[in-house]
Design an enzyme around this catalytic site. Sequence first.
Site, mmCIF file in Angstrom:
data_model
loop_
_atom_site.group_PDB
_atom_site.id
_atom_site.type_symbol
_atom_site.label_atom_id
_atom_site.label_comp_id
_atom_site.label_asym_id
_atom_site.label_seq_id
_atom_site.Cartn_x
_atom_site.Cartn_y
_atom_site.Cartn_z
ATOM 1 N N LYS A 172 -24.722 2.774 23.595
ATOM 2 C CA LYS A 172 -25.399 2.607 22.305
ATOM 3 C C LYS A 172 -24.402 2.772 21.151
ATOM 4 C CE LYS A 172 -28.582 2.006 19.219
ATOM 5 N NZ LYS A 172 -29.853 2.743 19.110
ATOM 6 N N LYS A 240 -25.793 7.910 10.507
ATOM 7 C CA LYS A 240 -25.790 8.988 11.501
ATOM 8 C C LYS A 240 -25.178 8.502 12.809
ATOM 9 C CE LYS A 240 -29.112 9.253 14.110
ATOM 10 N NZ LYS A 240 -29.481 8.751 15.478
#
Length: 297
Positions: A172, A240
């Site tokens: 990811k 983030k």
Amino acid sequence: MPETIGFIGLGIMGQPMAHNLRKAGFPLIVHNRHPEVTEQFIAAGAQAAKSAREIAAASDIVITMLPDTAVVEQVLSGPDGVIEGAHDGLIVIDMSTISPVATRALAALLAQHNVSMLDAPVSGGDKGAIDGTLSIMVGGQKETFTRCLPVFQAMGTTIVHVGDHGAGQTVKACNQIVVALIFEAISEALVLGSKAGVDPARIIQVLGGGLAASRILELRGATMVAHNFAPGGRIRFHHKDLGIVLETARTYGVSLPVTALVDQMFASLELRGRGDLDHSALLTYLEDLSSHRIGSG
């Protein structure tokens, strides 16, 4: 008899994912901080739980789709968390995007309570979540992945077991590099072409038919031209994610110079109050640099 799924985190992504599980016939128990969302699921036939502990006790599989590492740690191992309601054979699937290092630590902690864990972050945005066409990258034990495959198939179409605990989160991180850099490249192209006098809609049309074509261009090109930045993936969450990417890169001694630059672009946009816009609003950073809004002539 289908496995009972406990779902924690019914946000932009989690809500449609949970609906798709319900539509696929899985008994569903939900827990969310917004009661109006929970009530929608109850009306659709799901059950509700008051805590992560309560969900864990009543479920075969607990899925978490939460904002960041700290929240996942709190929900799994904090007071009234999943571990406090754990039972032998329980599986936790974390579909959030969090640190690979933290994921491995959580998997080891859960194993001490006879709970198996898969890290299974997703790509595809809100549209993929709604349509059930997400790409799901899964880390953890192969036998646990095989047992959970029908669950994943209710939410996605590209489902790949990529390795042991933490591997899903690592992939990811790779995905988020590519998405961020493509958004930045599209933004540069639109600002350059528009300021030079070309209709940005025509630019998108041409790029989409050639080597520069991409899924991101297909899904977000027109909305970028229209300055429609309703969030599918928020700037603050992608910022983030790039923090996780850069932390992982430092761990393995990898240089990611352009990723670091785009990370700072997202940071700047957050400071300007744009953190809740879609990550395609990276375009506005490039517009600010060139004192030009695309399509403005």
